[in-house]
Design an enzyme around this catalytic site. Structure first.
Site, PDB file in Angstrom:
ATOM      1  N   GLU A  61      -2.866   6.057  -1.699  1.00  0.00           N
ATOM      2  CA  GLU A  61      -2.609   6.687  -2.994  1.00  0.00           C
ATOM      3  C   GLU A  61      -2.501   5.658  -4.103  1.00  0.00           C
ATOM      4  O   GLU A  61      -2.636   5.989  -5.273  1.00  0.00           O
ATOM      5  CB  GLU A  61      -1.311   7.498  -2.935  1.00  0.00           C
ATOM      6  CG  GLU A  61      -1.380   8.757  -2.081  1.00  0.00           C
ATOM      7  CD  GLU A  61      -0.115   9.574  -2.181  1.00  0.00           C
ATOM      8  OE1 GLU A  61       0.982   8.975  -2.139  1.00  0.00           O
ATOM      9  OE2 GLU A  61      -0.211  10.804  -2.326  1.00  0.00           O
ATOM     10  N   GLY A  62      -2.214   4.410  -3.750  1.00  0.00           N
ATOM     11  CA  GLY A  62      -2.016   3.377  -4.751  1.00  0.00           C
ATOM     12  C   GLY A  62      -1.109   2.294  -4.219  1.00  0.00           C
ATOM     13  O   GLY A  62      -1.189   1.918  -3.042  1.00  0.00           O
TER      14      GLY A  62
ATOM     15  N   PHE B 215       0.852  -1.193   0.000  1.00  0.00           N
ATOM     16  CA  PHE B 215       0.000   0.000   0.000  1.00  0.00           C
ATOM     17  C   PHE B 215       0.887   1.243   0.000  1.00  0.00           C
ATOM     18  O   PHE B 215       1.852   1.324   0.767  1.00  0.00           O
ATOM     19  CB  PHE B 215      -0.896   0.028   1.229  1.00  0.00           C
ATOM     20  CG  PHE B 215      -2.191  -0.725   1.068  1.00  0.00           C
ATOM     21  CD1 PHE B 215      -2.597  -1.189  -0.168  1.00  0.00           C
ATOM     22  CD2 PHE B 215      -3.010  -0.956   2.161  1.00  0.00           C
ATOM     23  CE1 PHE B 215      -3.800  -1.874  -0.319  1.00  0.00           C
ATOM     24  CE2 PHE B 215      -4.212  -1.642   2.032  1.00  0.00           C
ATOM     25  CZ  PHE B 215      -4.607  -2.104   0.783  1.00  0.00           C
ATOM     26  N   LYS B 216       0.554   2.196  -0.866  1.00  0.00           N
ATOM     27  CA  LYS B 216       1.232   3.498  -0.861  1.00  0.00           C
ATOM     28  C   LYS B 216       0.352   4.461  -0.056  1.00  0.00           C
ATOM     29  O   LYS B 216      -0.612   5.005  -0.572  1.00  0.00           O
ATOM     30  CB  LYS B 216       1.450   4.016  -2.277  1.00  0.00           C
ATOM     31  CG  LYS B 216       2.311   5.263  -2.337  1.00  0.00           C
ATOM     32  CD  LYS B 216       2.506   5.731  -3.768  1.00  0.00           C
ATOM     33  CE  LYS B 216       3.563   6.819  -3.839  1.00  0.00           C
ATOM     34  NZ  LYS B 216       3.265   7.971  -2.981  1.00  0.00           N
ATOM     35  N   TYR B 217       0.720   4.630   1.203  1.00  0.00           N
ATOM     36  CA  TYR B 217      -0.117   5.422   2.107  1.00  0.00           C
ATOM     37  C   TYR B 217      -0.007   6.912   1.803  1.00  0.00           C
ATOM     38  O   TYR B 217       1.028   7.402   1.334  1.00  0.00           O
ATOM     39  CB  TYR B 217       0.293   5.162   3.559  1.00  0.00           C
ATOM     40  CG  TYR B 217       0.042   3.740   4.003  1.00  0.00           C
ATOM     41  CD1 TYR B 217      -1.232   3.313   4.327  1.00  0.00           C
ATOM     42  CD2 TYR B 217       1.084   2.824   4.085  1.00  0.00           C
ATOM     43  CE1 TYR B 217      -1.477   2.000   4.730  1.00  0.00           C
ATOM     44  CE2 TYR B 217       0.864   1.511   4.489  1.00  0.00           C
ATOM     45  CZ  TYR B 217      -0.422   1.107   4.807  1.00  0.00           C
ATOM     46  OH  TYR B 217      -0.654  -0.184   5.191  1.00  0.00           O
TER      47      TYR B 217
END
Length: 822
Positions: free
Chosen positions: A593-594, A424-426
């Site tokens: 974010e992605g 996860f791109k936090y």
């Protein structure tokens, strides 16, 4: 001078030594090398002859007491009328010292004769030499000439007066200290203007006319002082002296500090002559407007050390130094042009350059301090630099960066069958945690941002978290963790928005003041118990992180949480790819974010040699931690890719126009720019008027109030490349995340011109997303990135070229509704 110096021939004066930094006490703040300013008998650059009609007594400046409103005559203490001053009493700025002529610095370094530079050995180098260097850099856009000029300047400085080397590097880089020391000049536009006014004797109206005419503060100061003549001569400025003055300005605090800073600025301006004035004021305004970026400075420093080693260094047969015989062969290149031995000597020299540059850059990104690097170079040279300046606890290293991708299909195509982890791109703040304990058990803690700024005081709750880690794991002695700080719900740990995180106080936060709970999501481990892990593959670093640092959720008010980033692994099988697809959907539907895609094990990837070529090559892809590199081992896939462009852009607001209709009281639209990393210039990309709330418009109007330090009718902070001419200009100092529909060719923008077309590129229908407080303007998107996104978007349905003009939402109900909903 003590006699001629040969072209790059090293000195074997082993009696002179410089003590390197100690690495035994990592909690100690790095110390600066001792600087002792000597006298100088050298000469300043040529000056224009002043006009005889302006008589200003610059000797009337004192530290105590306010400066007079205007200096229109001789010394205040002498009470002499201006009309009684005889011409013989005046000393023109041009006759204080003999006029010097510095040689051309842009020549090929092996051909540069250091002995031809009119400087005295072991004497503090005059600031005029650095001004000459900056002037040379400002008059060219040739990368070779810029690199050569910096290399020759640094060689000369090191050979003549080693204590001037470190100050020179900071002055050339437009800074005064490493970013983690939080040492800033804190000089507003008004202080500089008042100092120029007091030294020149100009009225405020006359000075304003100069600003309107010239725009650049350095040019204004140069013109303002052109007619100033003094009663007494003033000692020439030295590089060391100027740097020490800047440190005094930066450390001036408390009551009377503004007056003290202005006094220092005035004294510098009094002694400055010719081009010194221009670049001194540009330095004070923190915008020197030359094409010397960090990478170029490090390249020049490495080449300077390879060609002219420091005095204390005993050069042996090592790969980092150019021997005198080699330099002799290279200098004969013109007369023996075309012979194989000349070609071979140049190849050999380039190999030495490459080795030296690679070493210096590698050391810098792991230990970004000119202070410590200069001490290491002067003591042990290039050979011992990595050993004397290692990765150090308490000093941040540059983080690894991810390369943007458009889709998971592109990820699979890029990585082939290499196994990877999808994380996860936090949507939070990148954080680098340094923690260690000494022999007595005392715990030390430092927290750094993505651009290396110290934010330890901002997160006392993470300090408590670190203390808990050491208490629960007695065998742990030290670590450096890379992670993301994210706002979370205090009860269940669910993710909150980046805006929630940005509402926290920024400085000197007390633990009881914390109202917004955060979680540190760790995703990498670079250092553990005295061992550097940068060369360890990511799979092993990841396993060590998870086994040594389990999740923590303390049951106390305001306590921070600790967890690992949520992730899945993919070995290339269909089942794994299906799991990654599901994971991607979860990321899109969450507050993330992605995804970040990270290669687990080192391997090889297949690359196409050109955009239209069918030739391929196999390229090694290490799974190591690569500071300051945007590598294919780390790929970022943001949810913005689902629609519109494959990535958002990090742009710098550089100007605006007056709003119309409902927006009359606000700025709209706003001119956004990319940053050219080679020149440091801002390249205008597009106008943006969508995505702003009324509250944001009001905040922007306050932050960029007219005639404030952040707003001017002239481009005080450098020319903005491109055809856009805003009504006012903004001081480039913040980054906005912006999305757009697509990228089009533009007759107005020059962004990425020549990279994909003979026209520039622009962003269609740009929409403001958020302010990126975690990024500096040095990390803004570049023309190269813009061109790469444009190439990737080819093949999609295009909507035509951008005509350079955007319709204001006032004339479109649909656009107005879209803006209000944002």
């Amino acid at each position: 001078m003590k006699g001629p110096r040969s072209n790059g021939e090293p000195r074997d004066t082993s009696s002179s030594t410089v003590q390197g930094p100690s690495t035994s006490t990592p909690n100690t703040k790095p110390s600066r090398p001792q600087i002792v300013e000597g006298t100088h008998s050298g000469n300043p650059p040529r000056l224009e002859q002043p006009s005889p009609h302006e008589i200003i007594d610059v000797d009337a400046f004192y530290d105590d007491g306010p400066p007079p409103e205007r200096f229109s005559g001789p010394s205040l203490s002498s009470k002499v009328s201006v009309n009684k001053v005889e011409p013989s009493m005046l000393v023109s700025a041009t006759v204080i010292t003999p006029i010097a002529s510095y040689p051309d610095l842009g020549v090929d370094p092996p051909l540069f004769d250091i002995s031809a530079v009119p400087l005295a050995d072991d004497k503090a180098i005059p600031y005029s030499f650095l001004a000459h260097t900056l002037f040379t850099l400002s008059t060219t856009r040739s990368r070779n000439i810029i690199t050569n000029s910096l290399t020759n300047a640094l060689r000369t400085i090191c050979a003549v007066h080693e204590p001037s080397l470190m100050p020179s590097l900071y002055l050339l880089s437009n800074s005064i200290s490493p970013p983690y020391l939080s040492l800033e000049l804190g000089l507003g536009h008004s202080i500089i203007s008042k100092a120029i006014q007091n030294v020149s004797g100009l009225t405020p109206a006359a000075l304003k006319r100069l600003y309107n005419q010239k725009g650049d503060p350095g040019d204004v100061a140069f013109e303002a002082k052109a007619n100033v003549r003094t009663l007494l001569p003033h000692a020439p400025l030295s590089i060391v002296g100027v740097y020490q003055s800047l440190l005094k300005i930066a450390t001036a605090k408390g009551e009377g500090s503004v007056k003290h800073k202005q006094s220092i600025v005035e004294k510098l301006l009094v002694s400055a002559k010719g081009e010194e004035i221009r670049f001194l004021v540009r330095t004070l305004a923190q915008h020197i407007r030359v094409g010397a970026v960090r990478t170029t400075i490090l390249t020049a420093l490495a080449r300077a050390m390879a060609l002219t080693p420091p005095r204390a260094v005993k050069v042996r047969q090592r790969p980092f130094y150019a021997s005198p015989p080699l330099l002799t062969r290279v200098t004969n290149a013109e007369s023996t042009k075309g012979k194989k031995d000349v070609d071979a000597s140049r190849v050999e020299l380039e190999a030495i350059y490459d080795a030296a540059e690679g070493l210096v850059k590698q050391v810098f990104v792991q230990h970004p301090s000119y202070d410590d690097i200069v001490v290491g170079l002067l003591a042990k040279g290039l050979d011992g630099l990595a050993e004397s300046v290692p990765l150090t606890l308490g000093i941040p290293l540059h983080p690894t960066l991810g390369s943007p991708m458009r889709s998971l299909d592109d990820v699979y195509e890029r990585l082939g069958n290499l196994p990877f982890a999808a994380e996860f791109k936090y949507d939070g703040q990148r954080a680098q945690v340094h923690a260690w304990k000494d022999a007595t058990g005392q715990i030390f803690f430092k927290l750094f941002s993505r651009h290396l700024e110290d934010m330890t005081d901002k997160y006392p709750d993470i300090k408590v978290l670190v203390q808990h880690v050491f208490a629960s794991s007695p065998e742990t002695a030290s670590f450096i963790i890379d992670g993301e700080i994210v706002a979370v719900d205090a009860k269940d740990g669910s993710l909150k928005s980046f805006q929630e995180l940005s509402n926290r106080a920024r400085k000197a936060v007390e633990l009881h003041e914390v109202t917004i709970t955060v979680c540190l999501f760790a995703f990498d481990l670079m250092y553990l118990d005295g061992k550097t892990l940068l060369e360890v593959p990511f799979r092993q670093r990841r396993q060590m992180l998870r086994s040594r640092f389990p999740p923590i959720a303390l049951d106390r008010p305001g306590a921070a949480r600790f967890d690992h980033v949520e992730s899945v692994e993919c070995s290339g099988s269909d089942a794994d790819k299906e799991a990654v697809e599901e994971f991607w959907i979860r990321a899109v539907e969450s507050r993330c974010e992605g995804l970040m895609i990270k290669v687990l094990d080192s391997g090889e990837i297949v690359e196409v040699s050109g955009p239209r070529s069918e030739k391929t090559r196999r390229k090694p892809l290490p799974a190591t931690y690569e500071p300051d590199k945007r590598t294919s081992a780390w790929l970022k896939l943001k949810k913005d890719y689902v629609t519109g462009l494959g990535d958002s852009f990090d742009l710098v607001p550089v100007g605006t126009w007056h709003g119309i209709g409902r927006k009359t009281a606000w700025w709209s639209p706003v001119l956004l720019a990319l940053r050219d990393p080679d020149s440091g210039a801002m390249v205008a990309l597009c106008k943006c008027m969508s995505g702003f709330s009324d509250g944001f418009y009001k905040q922007m109007k306050e932050k960029y109030a007219e005639d404030s330090d952040n707003c001017s009718r002239q481009p005080l902070w450098g020319e903005i490349e491109g055809g856009y001419r805003p009504a006012v200009y903004f001081r480039p100092h913040e980054v906005w995340e912006v999305r757009g529909a697509d990228i089009t060719l533009s007759p107005v923008s020059v962004a990425a011109k020549g990279m994909v077309s003979d026209r520039g590129l622009s962003l269609r229908f740009p929409r403001f997303m958020k302010v990126r407080d975690d990024k500096s303007i040095e990390q803004a998107s570049t023309p190269t990135f813009l061109a790469s996104v444009y190439r990737k978007q080819q093949g999609k349905d295009q909507s035509g070229a951008d005509d350079g003009q955007l319709l204001d939402p006032e004339s479109s109900d649909e656009a107005e509704e879209e803006e209000e909903s944002g």
